[in-house]
Design a protein around this motif. Structure first.
Motif, PDB file in Angstrom:
ATOM      1  N   THR A   1      41.080  20.053 -21.098  1.00 32.70           N
ATOM      2  CA  THR A   1      41.576  19.142 -22.129  1.00 32.70           C
ATOM      3  C   THR A   1      40.685  19.062 -23.360  1.00 32.70           C
ATOM      4  O   THR A   1      41.183  19.148 -24.496  1.00 32.70           O
ATOM      5  CB  THR A   1      41.805  17.740 -21.540  1.00 32.70           C
ATOM      6  OG1 THR A   1      42.842  17.817 -20.558  1.00 32.70           O
ATOM      7  CG2 THR A   1      42.226  16.746 -22.613  1.00 32.70           C
TER       8      THR A   1
ATOM      9  N   GLN B   1      42.557  20.248 -26.930  1.00 26.18           N
ATOM     10  CA  GLN B   1      42.889  19.341 -28.027  1.00 26.18           C
ATOM     11  C   GLN B   1      42.278  19.782 -29.358  1.00 26.18           C
ATOM     12  O   GLN B   1      42.840  19.500 -30.420  1.00 26.18           O
ATOM     13  CB  GLN B   1      42.476  17.907 -27.687  1.00 26.18           C
ATOM     14  CG  GLN B   1      40.994  17.675 -27.518  1.00 26.18           C
ATOM     15  CD  GLN B   1      40.720  16.292 -26.957  1.00 26.18           C
ATOM     16  OE1 GLN B   1      41.591  15.644 -26.355  1.00 26.18           O
ATOM     17  NE2 GLN B   1      39.502  15.802 -27.138  1.00 26.18           N
TER      18      GLN B   1
ATOM     19  N   LEU C   1      45.645  14.350 -24.383  1.00 25.80           N
ATOM     20  CA  LEU C   1      45.064  15.020 -25.536  1.00 25.80           C
ATOM     21  C   LEU C   1      44.853  14.027 -26.680  1.00 25.80           C
ATOM     22  O   LEU C   1      45.712  13.187 -26.948  1.00 25.80           O
ATOM     23  CB  LEU C   1      45.964  16.151 -26.018  1.00 25.80           C
ATOM     24  CG  LEU C   1      46.199  17.320 -25.063  1.00 25.80           C
ATOM     25  CD1 LEU C   1      47.173  18.312 -25.690  1.00 25.80           C
ATOM     26  CD2 LEU C   1      44.895  18.011 -24.703  1.00 25.80           C
ATOM     27  N   THR C   2      43.724  14.151 -27.351  1.00 31.52           N
ATOM     28  CA  THR C   2      43.469  13.391 -28.572  1.00 31.52           C
ATOM     29  C   THR C   2      43.702  14.340 -29.737  1.00 31.52           C
ATOM     30  O   THR C   2      42.851  15.177 -30.045  1.00 31.52           O
ATOM     31  CB  THR C   2      42.023  12.853 -28.597  1.00 31.52           C
ATOM     32  OG1 THR C   2      41.795  12.042 -27.444  1.00 31.52           O
ATOM     33  CG2 THR C   2      41.771  12.021 -29.844  1.00 31.52           C
ATOM     34  N   LEU C   3      44.871  14.253 -30.360  1.00 32.14           N
ATOM     35  CA  LEU C   3      45.264  15.196 -31.406  1.00 32.14           C
ATOM     36  C   LEU C   3      45.149  14.539 -32.780  1.00 32.14           C
ATOM     37  O   LEU C   3      45.896  13.606 -33.102  1.00 32.14           O
ATOM     38  CB  LEU C   3      46.695  15.684 -31.176  1.00 32.14           C
ATOM     39  CG  LEU C   3      46.932  16.477 -29.881  1.00 32.14           C
ATOM     40  CD1 LEU C   3      48.392  16.922 -29.803  1.00 32.14           C
ATOM     41  CD2 LEU C   3      46.004  17.677 -29.787  1.00 32.14           C
TER      42      LEU C   3
END
Length: 527
Positions: A48, A52, A517-519
């Motif tokens: 992850t 991301q 996810l930190t998008l």
């Protein structure tokens, strides 16, 4: 003359005011990461923290929305006829260096995946059903699969498209992982482009002026790895960062009362699990077993599972920010069995009976490896599991370390058991099973994250048959049976499903994603 001078001064003032207004609207975004990515190579490690970042620099053919539904990206549309998929690519797309995106870039990207050496968790998992990839013309791509492939779109969403021009090179894979980590060849079509990576300090991206989509919200995105949860909170409260991943669960009540902050909680499909090394040889860290590997005995595996009080871990360590797990995806997710909808209660008496029946009435010693800072409260969970195993006579030496070190050691079978996590990118049961439980065979794209020697040929066959079954009902039933086989054999011990949490300044908004996810492209200013 005076009127001319006055006009010039007024014009200069207007330009100055416009410039100042533009500067006032310019805004950078700083994100505190819980875990630093292990590489900038978008095909090196299916993890992850890596994904991301790569999905912000690159675009996949098809991406998934916040709840794992496939939506168009570089492919505008697609049709399927039997085993043949035809993708119509988005016209006039350029890479961040200004070069045009074509179907040849997709062919190159997918061909590179199996060539990337030493991948801890290969992206070949997502392409294993593909038999042939062809560029029909610059904006048309044909993919032929080896039989029906019902989750192909979701699988393709995890593989960002690279530039053939930028990544070609003398090595079999073209630009190597080392070169890409330096930024050499790191050219994508995504909303932001790579600027720099100082390991342990920051990753800097800036707006891609050639981006085909809408104008990204931020001029520059800075990622700062801050592995200690308390330090992340301190950085947010001090205003040094705009947003943090995984705030400490025991701080949430306090943070939610802070009017300067916004807290986002989103259900995830990430399972935290314990893997038991079931190889023929005695694993590292095992003693007191007369030269045997106790984990090869199903009774021992069941005993270790029964000793774990999952509800207590969720209540006391996670402060309720998780769900106890009995399976690899939460019921009623696609392909999950109702039989394993509820986590089993701890039963120490039965666990001791099973150990005695297996020939270990006094228990034995093993090791439990865990990352420190990769998952929410991972080190505390590992220590809690060790204490619970001690209650049935199994002495457990907990070994925690920085995530990159942990994954390297895990992949050399350095632990008797280990704690880790897996997020099902597509939401289908096939992914946790395919990656974590099927026999380890990276060449076939199965068992790519099975680093504990479990193997069951019947289970392998059932999951692989399901992956080629187009009928949703039949595929779900097959996956349910496969999940029941794995859980009843205690092949792997699921502990909990994380509830994803982000904390941010009040003027920043992020809706969160089930895949955790930190998008940056989906983070905006509050309206």
């Amino acid at each position: 003359m005076k009127s001319i001078r006055k006009s010039i001064l007024m014009s200069a003032l207007a330009v100055s005011l416009l410039s100042a207004a533009g500067m006032a609207h310019a805004r950078d975004l700083t994100i505190a990461l819980a875990t630093e990515p292990s590489s900038m190579d978008p095909q090196f490690h299916s993890l992850t923290p890596n994904i991301q970042i790569s999905e912000t620099i690159f675009d996949p053919l098809v991406r998934t929305d916040a709840v794992a539904k496939p939506i168009p990206s570089l492919a505008e549309s697609w049709t399927v006829n039997g085993n043949v998929w035809l993708f119509k690519l988005r016209p006039n797309v350029k890479f961040s260096d200004g070069s045009p995106f074509t179907a040849e870039d997709v062919v190159f990207t997918y061909a590179r995946v199996p060539k990337v050496p030493n991948s801890p968790s290969s992206f070949n998992l997502y392409l294993k059903s593909i038999e042939k990839v062809e560029a029909v013309d610059p904006l048309t791509l044909r993919i032929t699969t080896d039989g029906p492939s019902p989750v192909l779109l979701a699988n393709l969403s995890v593989v960002p498209i690279m530039s053939k021009k930028a990544v070609s090179g003398p090595a079999p894979e073209g630009k190597t992982t080392v070169e890409l980590n330096r930024g050499d060849g790191l050219i994508g079509t995504g909303p932001y482009k790579f600027v720099s990576w100082k390991r342990g300090a920051e990753i800097v991206l800036e707006r891609n002026l050639h981006y085909w989509g809408g104008r990204p919200a931020w001029d520059k995105v800075i990622y700062r790895p801050i592995t200690k949860p308390a330090a992340r909170v301190a950085a947010l409260l001090a205003g040094d960062v705009d947003m943090i991943e995984n705030p400490p669960t025991d701080d949430l009540a306090r943070l939610e009362k802070d009017t300067k902050l916004h807290i986002q909680k989103t259900p995830s499909v990430r399972v935290i699990y314990i893997a038991l090394n079931q190889g023929k040889d005695v694993p590292a860290g095992v003693s007191g077993t007369d030269g045997k590997n106790p984990m090869t005995d199903k009774r021992v595996r069941e005993a270790l599972s029964l000793a774990i009080d999952r509800n207590a871990i969720v209540a006391r360590i996670m402060d309720g920010v998780a769900l106890p797990a009995a399976n690899l995806l939460p019921y009623p997710a696609f392909g999950t069995s109702k039989k394993y909808a509820t986590a089993p209660a701890a039963d120490l008496a039965k666990a001791r009976e099973l150990l005695a029946a297996a020939g270990y009435p006094k228990g034995f010693t093993l090791s439990l490896g865990s990352p420190n800072g990769r998952y929410i409260n991972d080190q505390r969970i590992a220590q809690s599991v060790a204490a619970m195993w001690a209650n049935i006579g199994v002495k457990t030496n907990v070994e925690t370390m920085a995530p990159p070190v942990f994954f390297k050691k895990r992949n050399t079978y350095a632990f008797s058991t280990y704690l880790a996590g897996w997020a099902a990118a597509t939401g289908e049961m096939s992914h946790p099973l395919t990656s974590l439980v099927l026999s380890h065979d990276p060449a076939l794209g199965i068992g790519t994250t099975n680093w504990f020697h479990y193997s069951n040929t019947g289970l392998d066959r059932l999951v692989q048959d399901a992956s080629k079954t187009q009928d949703d009902g039949k595929r779900s039933e097959m996956l349910q049976r496969a999940g029941e086989m794995a859980m009843s054999d205690y092949a792997i011990l699921p502990l909990q499903f994380e509830l994803s949490v982000w904390a941010m300044k009040q003027d920043v908004r992020y809706g969160g994603r089930s895949d955790q996810l930190t998008l940056a492209q989906d983070i905006t200013l509050a309206k």
